[in-house]
Motif scaffolding. Structure first.
Motif, PDB file in Angstrom:
ATOM      1  N   ASP A 159      86.647   5.990  46.654  1.00 45.19           N
ATOM      2  CA  ASP A 159      87.608   5.011  47.348  1.00 45.19           C
ATOM      3  C   ASP A 159      88.939   4.749  46.793  1.00 45.19           C
ATOM      4  N   LYS A 160      89.308   6.041  45.666  1.00 39.89           N
ATOM      5  CA  LYS A 160      90.308   6.112  45.094  1.00 39.89           C
ATOM      6  C   LYS A 160      90.288   7.219  44.092  1.00 39.89           C
ATOM      7  N   ILE A 184      88.964  10.408  50.112  1.00 41.94           N
ATOM      8  CA  ILE A 184      88.954   8.834  50.442  1.00 41.94           C
ATOM      9  C   ILE A 184      88.757   8.769  51.721  1.00 41.94           C
ATOM     10  N   GLY A 203      85.282   9.085  52.632  1.00 40.60           N
ATOM     11  CA  GLY A 203      84.148   7.930  52.416  1.00 40.60           C
ATOM     12  C   GLY A 203      83.503   8.414  51.097  1.00 40.60           C
TER      13      GLY A 203
END
Length: 223
Positions: free
Chosen positions: A183-184, A177, A180
């Motif tokens: 995102d989860k 995360i 990048g």
């Protein structure tokens, strides 16, 4: 997204030196070593990972000799034909953890391994030869064709067997995360493909196995 060398430098700083980092690196087996394993060891590894999931690893480790005895060495062609009498006997066997649904995975996964033996010459061949740039495909195959091998159970099973790959625990996911990549926690196919792409890139940069990249990511996060 940082390079592997940049992530490694963060891990080294946080762990107090390169020696401390390297001491925690897993050692994947060569393909020939995995191929030399009998499919009974593949079934045993799957069963061990399944029983450890959500349970005390120490308890399973301590009871494992009893598992080996109760399941008669985990020969797949034996357990693909698990009978009702077999199940009843195992549910009463104090040498193992008597969890009915998990016991039944031995039959289901034995069926899968026998099928892979027909397709690849052995299940060990299938696992050993599966290309690393599609590791996510191997995980998906185990999840779809096997029983209770989704989530982190499949990756842990492969780690136990010596197959190179990632295991994404809390810290590893946090690092992905941060970089990048996702995102989860990655669960969908798109997110898992993104993880595959990142690992492919870091492996090409560094020449490191996925297991080292996975561990480095985890060590780059503050405990």
């Amino acid at each position: 997204m940082r390079t592997f060398d940049e992530i490694y430098a963060i891990a080294v700083e946080r762990k107090g030196g390169a020696g401390a980092v390297e001491a925690q690196m897993p050692t994947p087996k060569a393909s020939d070593e995995i191929k030399a394993m009998g499919d009974d060891r593949i079934l045993a590894g799957m069963t061990r990972a399944i029983f450890q999931a959500g349970f005390s690893w120490k308890v399973i480790d301590n009871k494992w000799p009893g598992f080996e005895e109760a399941f008669e060495g985990f020969v797949p062609v034996r357990w693909k034909f698990m009978s009702d009498d077999d199940l009843d006997s195992l549910l009463k066997d104090k040498r193992i953890v008597r969890n009915g649904p998990k016991i039944m995975t031995v039959r289901d996964n034995a069926i899968m391994l026998c099928d892979l033996d027909d397709e690849y010459g052995s299940a060990a061949n299938c696992i050993a030869d599966w290309p690393m740039d599609d590791f996510v495909g191997l995980l998906e195959m185990l999840k779809k064709r096997g029983s209770r091998l989704g989530g982190n159970t499949g990756p842990y099973c492969l780690r136990f067997l010596g197959k190179d790959g990632w295991v994404l625990g809390r810290d590893g996911i946090a690092a992905l995360i941060r970089e990048g990549v996702v995102d989860k926690a990655p669960t969908g196919k798109g997110a898992m493909r993104a993880v595959q792409g990142a690992f492919n890139m870091w492996a090409e940069e560094s020449g490191r196995p996925f297991a080292h990249i996975s561990r480095t990511l985890a060590m780059s996060i503050d405990a």
